[in-house]
Design an enzyme around this catalytic site. Structure first.
Site, PDB file in Angstrom:
ATOM      1  N   CYS A 137       0.838  -1.207   0.000  1.00 24.80           N
ATOM      2  CA  CYS A 137       0.000   0.000   0.000  1.00 24.80           C
ATOM      3  C   CYS A 137       0.873   1.257   0.000  1.00 24.80           C
ATOM      4  O   CYS A 137       1.489   1.594   1.021  1.00 24.80           O
ATOM      5  CB  CYS A 137      -0.912  -0.016   1.229  1.00 24.80           C
ATOM      6  SG  CYS A 137      -1.864   1.496   1.444  1.00 24.80           S
ATOM      7  N   CYS A 191      -0.290   4.050   2.431  1.00 24.03           N
ATOM      8  CA  CYS A 191       0.004   3.779   3.844  1.00 24.03           C
ATOM      9  C   CYS A 191       1.500   3.917   4.137  1.00 24.03           C
ATOM     10  O   CYS A 191       1.888   4.547   5.119  1.00 24.03           O
ATOM     11  CB  CYS A 191      -0.421   2.359   4.223  1.00 24.03           C
ATOM     12  SG  CYS A 191      -1.929   1.784   3.451  1.00 24.03           S
ATOM     13  N   ASP A 192       2.345   3.336   3.298  1.00 22.97           N
ATOM     14  CA  ASP A 192       3.765   3.200   3.641  1.00 22.97           C
ATOM     15  C   ASP A 192       4.705   4.051   2.793  1.00 22.97           C
ATOM     16  O   ASP A 192       5.901   4.161   3.119  1.00 22.97           O
ATOM     17  CB  ASP A 192       4.189   1.721   3.508  1.00 22.97           C
ATOM     18  CG  ASP A 192       3.401   0.836   4.463  1.00 22.97           C
ATOM     19  OD1 ASP A 192       3.057   1.315   5.559  1.00 22.97           O
ATOM     20  OD2 ASP A 192       3.119  -0.323   4.110  1.00 22.97           O
TER      21      ASP A 192
END
Ligand code: NAP
Length: 300
Positions: A130, A133-134
């Site tokens: 993701c 997200c990261d």
């Protein structure tokens, strides 16, 4: 006993709930938190009509607000089984057995694992699924994106705004992603492509420091140094908990009315076998599933 239990609060489940409440059904929507499904992690959604560009999380917040305004009851729980009973269904959660006349499964799908050495060891230490997200952990670094589909190229573009260099590694020499995304990716100066190549191993010490590659045409092996690996090789449906006819990949087989092989049990969205997986098709499935449920519950 509820008229309807809906399992999964992504675009399909939330739409089904909105429609079902409007049909006058007594509905309970169950999801593990956070709600919103996979699209919640999309930085940008550009193909949901009416919203030229909106983040996945904002779009799903609007779905959730809409459902709450309509009076949809929601429960946070993990469903382990849906049992057929004499008068309907029992949806088994970690703390309850919830009875209903009908059930809609709208549990979506999750990222598929690549299945190579190093992948599980380095998840969270350089391996991710993701970008939203990261991605911020990889500011100024060198990243590999694995896959050639819509998800891979969408997130390669997101990552190219953060990282120094993004290398897309794809097993063929043409991308599966839509033309508009391909053109954007090809024109980005810090995105390059390694074609006809698979990842054989992800390696490192504490963190990822490289990937071992194999060219599937020439058979040649190589290694490139890399700080992060983002994997997008498809999805697996979240359908293990339900006993119903599925295809060999686990997608639930449902007809155009969203009816499954079990009367009273419907499926909608990415968990079912479908020609296209989009927010709008999931939402449309949810609407049809609610319509079919109404007919089923009313005995029509
Ligand atoms: P996908 O379309 O199935 O693409 C997976 C990619 O990974 C393909 O390029 C495939 O290669 C490659 N791949 C599969 N297994 C592999 C392996 N073992 N090793 C190396 N490469 C492998 O998956 P997705 O991109 O996650 O998309 C899933 C669905 O969601 C699609 O229907 C997509 O259209 C939809 N989606 C839509 C949007 C949007 O509209 N904004 C965004 C994301 C996803 P091949 O091409 O050779 O098969």
């Amino acid at each position: 006993m509820h008229d309807l239990v809906i399992v999964g609060a992504g675009p399909a489940g939330l739409t089904a709930a909105i429609y079902a409440v409007r049909y006058g059904l007594d509905v309970l929507l169950i999801d593990t938190l956070p709600v919103g499904g996979q699209i919640s992690s999309a930085k940008l959604v550009e193909n949901y009509p009416g919203f030229q560009d909106i983040s996945g999380i904002e779009l799903m917040e609007r779905f959730v607000d809409h459902a709450k305004d309509m009076g949809v009851s929601m429960e946070a729980a993990s469903v382990s089984e849906v049992v057929v009973t004499d008068d309907g269904f029992e949806t088994v959660t970690d703390s309850d057995r919830i009875t209903s006349k009908a059930v809609i499964i709208a549990t979506g799908a999750a990222p598929k694992l690549l299945g190579v050495p190093g992948e599980s060891e380095f998840t969270g230490r350089g391996v991710s699924y993701c970008a939203t997200c990261d991605g911020p952990f990889f500011s100024g670094k060198e990243i590999a994106v694995i896959g050639g589909g819509e998800s891979a190229i969408t997130d390669a573009l997101v990552l190219s705004d953060i990282a120094k260099q993004v290398t897309v590694i794809h097993r063929r020499d043409t991308l599966r992603a839509s033309q508009i995304l391909q053109e954007r990716a090809f024109s980005r100066e810090n995105i390059d492509f390694i074609w006809n190549t698979v990842v054989e191993e992800i390696s490192g010490e504490q963190l990822v420091d490289g990937v071992n590659l194999k060219n599937v045409v020439t058979g040649e092996n190589s290694r490139i140094p890399i700080d992060g690996v983002f994997i997008y090789v498809g999805v697996v449906p979240n359908t293990d908990f339900v006993d119903v006819k599925k295809n060999d990949q686990g997608f639930i087989m449902a007809n155009e009315a969203m009816e499954t092989s079990v009367p009273g049990l419907f499926a909608a969205g990415d968990c079912r076998k479908a020609p296209l997986y989009q927010v709008i098709t999931a939402a449309a499935d949810g609407a049809v599933a609610a319509y079919s449920t109404r007919k089923y519950v009313r005995g029509q």
